[in-house]
Structures are given as C-alpha cells and as structure tokens.
Design a protein around this motif. Structure first.
Motif, PDB file in Angstrom:
ATOM      1  N   ASN A 131     105.023  50.530  64.526  1.00 56.56           N
ATOM      2  CA  ASN A 131     103.578  51.393  64.677  1.00 56.56           C
ATOM      3  C   ASN A 131     102.698  49.458  63.744  1.00 56.56           C
ATOM      4  O   ASN A 131     103.287  48.726  62.961  1.00 56.56           O
ATOM      5  CB  ASN A 131     103.703  51.280  62.819  1.00 56.56           C
ATOM      6  CG  ASN A 131     101.203  52.327  62.931  1.00 56.56           C
ATOM      7  OD1 ASN A 131     101.435  51.755  63.901  1.00 56.56           O
ATOM      8  ND2 ASN A 131     101.472  53.424  61.843  1.00 56.56           N
ATOM      9  N   HIS A 141      99.813  49.309  64.175  1.00 52.93           N
ATOM     10  CA  HIS A 141      98.211  49.194  63.381  1.00 52.93           C
ATOM     11  C   HIS A 141      98.589  49.373  62.183  1.00 52.93           C
ATOM     12  O   HIS A 141      99.840  49.124  61.494  1.00 52.93           O
ATOM     13  CB  HIS A 141      97.904  50.562  64.234  1.00 52.93           C
ATOM     14  CG  HIS A 141      97.835  51.198  65.643  1.00 52.93           C
ATOM     15  ND1 HIS A 141      96.403  50.681  66.217  1.00 52.93           N
ATOM     16  CD2 HIS A 141      98.500  51.685  66.726  1.00 52.93           C
ATOM     17  CE1 HIS A 141      97.447  51.004  67.615  1.00 52.93           C
ATOM     18  NE2 HIS A 141      98.001  51.355  68.091  1.00 52.93           N
ATOM     19  N   GLN A 197      99.967  56.893  63.289  1.00 55.72           N
ATOM     20  CA  GLN A 197      99.368  57.255  64.214  1.00 55.72           C
ATOM     21  C   GLN A 197      99.379  58.940  64.529  1.00 55.72           C
ATOM     22  O   GLN A 197     100.517  59.505  64.143  1.00 55.72           O
ATOM     23  CB  GLN A 197      99.810  56.029  65.723  1.00 55.72           C
ATOM     24  CG  GLN A 197      99.152  54.721  65.448  1.00 55.72           C
ATOM     25  CD  GLN A 197      98.074  54.812  65.563  1.00 55.72           C
ATOM     26  OE1 GLN A 197      97.771  54.823  66.056  1.00 55.72           O
ATOM     27  NE2 GLN A 197      97.736  54.487  64.320  1.00 55.72           N
ATOM     28  N   PRO A 198      99.209  59.096  66.080  1.00 57.77           N
ATOM     29  CA  PRO A 198      99.571  60.780  66.170  1.00 57.77           C
ATOM     30  C   PRO A 198     100.829  61.213  66.151  1.00 57.77           C
ATOM     31  O   PRO A 198     102.091  61.813  66.296  1.00 57.77           O
ATOM     32  CB  PRO A 198      98.919  60.519  67.777  1.00 57.77           C
ATOM     33  CG  PRO A 198      97.571  60.080  67.598  1.00 57.77           C
ATOM     34  CD  PRO A 198      98.019  58.586  66.978  1.00 57.77           C
ATOM     35  N   ASP A 214     103.953  59.239  65.518  1.00 60.48           N
ATOM     36  CA  ASP A 214     103.875  59.265  63.504  1.00 60.48           C
ATOM     37  C   ASP A 214     104.079  60.424  63.438  1.00 60.48           C
ATOM     38  O   ASP A 214     104.869  61.237  62.421  1.00 60.48           O
ATOM     39  CB  ASP A 214     103.572  57.975  62.535  1.00 60.48           C
ATOM     40  CG  ASP A 214     103.935  56.959  63.311  1.00 60.48           C
ATOM     41  OD1 ASP A 214     104.895  56.811  63.901  1.00 60.48           O
ATOM     42  OD2 ASP A 214     102.665  55.825  63.037  1.00 60.48           O
ATOM     43  N   ARG A 215     102.872  61.427  63.281  1.00 64.82           N
ATOM     44  CA  ARG A 215     102.499  62.684  62.498  1.00 64.82           C
ATOM     45  C   ARG A 215     103.140  63.279  63.292  1.00 64.82           C
ATOM     46  O   ARG A 215     103.820  64.653  62.735  1.00 64.82           O
ATOM     47  CB  ARG A 215     101.057  62.941  62.632  1.00 64.82           C
ATOM     48  CG  ARG A 215     100.234  62.510  61.929  1.00 64.82           C
ATOM     49  CD  ARG A 215      98.867  63.109  62.004  1.00 64.82           C
ATOM     50  NE  ARG A 215      97.792  61.436  61.897  1.00 64.82           N
ATOM     51  CZ  ARG A 215      96.889  61.294  62.794  1.00 64.82           C
ATOM     52  NH1 ARG A 215      97.028  62.176  64.086  1.00 64.82           N
ATOM     53  NH2 ARG A 215      96.824  60.221  63.035  1.00 64.82           N
ATOM     54  N   HIS A 236     108.926  58.311  72.202  1.00 66.88           N
ATOM     55  CA  HIS A 236     107.788  57.030  71.810  1.00 66.88           C
ATOM     56  C   HIS A 236     108.582  55.431  71.158  1.00 66.88           C
ATOM     57  O   HIS A 236     107.905  54.557  72.538  1.00 66.88           O
ATOM     58  CB  HIS A 236     107.117  57.554  70.609  1.00 66.88           C
ATOM     59  CG  HIS A 236     106.478  58.577  70.524  1.00 66.88           C
ATOM     60  ND1 HIS A 236     105.285  58.429  71.052  1.00 66.88           N
ATOM     61  CD2 HIS A 236     106.983  59.912  69.638  1.00 66.88           C
ATOM     62  CE1 HIS A 236     105.279  60.359  70.879  1.00 66.88           C
ATOM     63  NE2 HIS A 236     105.702  61.048  70.859  1.00 66.88           N
ATOM     64  N   ASP A 271     106.816  52.713  74.600  1.00 63.35           N
ATOM     65  CA  ASP A 271     106.267  52.058  74.144  1.00 63.35           C
ATOM     66  C   ASP A 271     107.393  50.183  74.636  1.00 63.35           C
ATOM     67  O   ASP A 271     105.994  49.992  75.354  1.00 63.35           O
ATOM     68  CB  ASP A 271     106.517  51.768  72.657  1.00 63.35           C
ATOM     69  CG  ASP A 271     105.764  52.291  71.340  1.00 63.35           C
ATOM     70  OD1 ASP A 271     104.569  52.884  71.884  1.00 63.35           O
ATOM     71  OD2 ASP A 271     105.900  52.249  70.410  1.00 63.35           O
TER      72      ASP A 271
END
Length: 106
Positions: A3, A5, A11-12, A14-15, A65, A69
């Motif tokens: 992450n 951020h 982050q979406p 992660d959710r 994901h 990235d």
C-alpha cells in the motif's frame, strides 16, 4: 498487499480482500460449529470446501492486484525512459483482464 498510500486509508483493493477474508472466517466458524455439533461429514466437507474456495479467491485477488501494480509501475518506468508501454497498441490491461489471465493459469 503493498500500500503506497497512507496506512490509515484502506484502498478499495484492500477492502475487497478484507471482505473476502472475513467471509472465509465466517465460513470457518460454520465448519467448527458443524464439527462440534456432530454434523454429517458431507455437510462438514462441503462447508470446508467453501472456506478453501474463499481463501483461494482472496489469494488470487491479492496476486492480481499485485500484478496490476507491477504493470502500472512498468508503464511508468517505460514512459519515463521513452520506451513503448503496455500491451499491443499501447493498451493497458484492466484489473479484470489481469485477474482473468491469472485465473486461466491456475
């Protein structure tokens, strides 16, 4: 998951992963309950299979994901160095496309 951020702002992606893992956790609680109550072995195995599937899907989501990235970072690096970026015609793969490609290999 990596992450880049703020750690306090999920982050979406992660959710989504957390939701899938929570679903697996709930399914595992159901397996434990079924075992403790002496449920039929077919029911226990069916519930356990659902847990394994939920964990697999969470793992695939994490990997897809991460792949996205990596593709984004590669595009940024290629753009900065002046090399051609992306797939054929310079089109960047969507997250869904990357996930489908990965799942086709599994």
């Amino acid at each position: 998951m990596t992450n880049t951020h703020s750690p306090s702002a999920p982050q979406p992606a992660d959710r989504l992963v957390a939701n899938r893992l929570k679903r697996a956790q709930g399914q595992l609680a159901g397996v434990i309950e079924a075992v403790e109550s002496g449920a039929d072995c077919r029911e226990v195995v069916q519930r356990l299979s659902a847990v394994v599937g939920a964990l697999d899907r969470a793992g695939f989501l994490i990997i897809s994901h991460a792949m996205q990235d990596c593709l984004s970072e590669a595009d940024e690096i290629e753009g900065a160095t002046g090399r051609a970026s992306g797939a054929e015609g310079g089109a960047k793969l969507s997250l869904d496309e990357v996930e489908k490609l990965f799942l086709s290999l599994a």
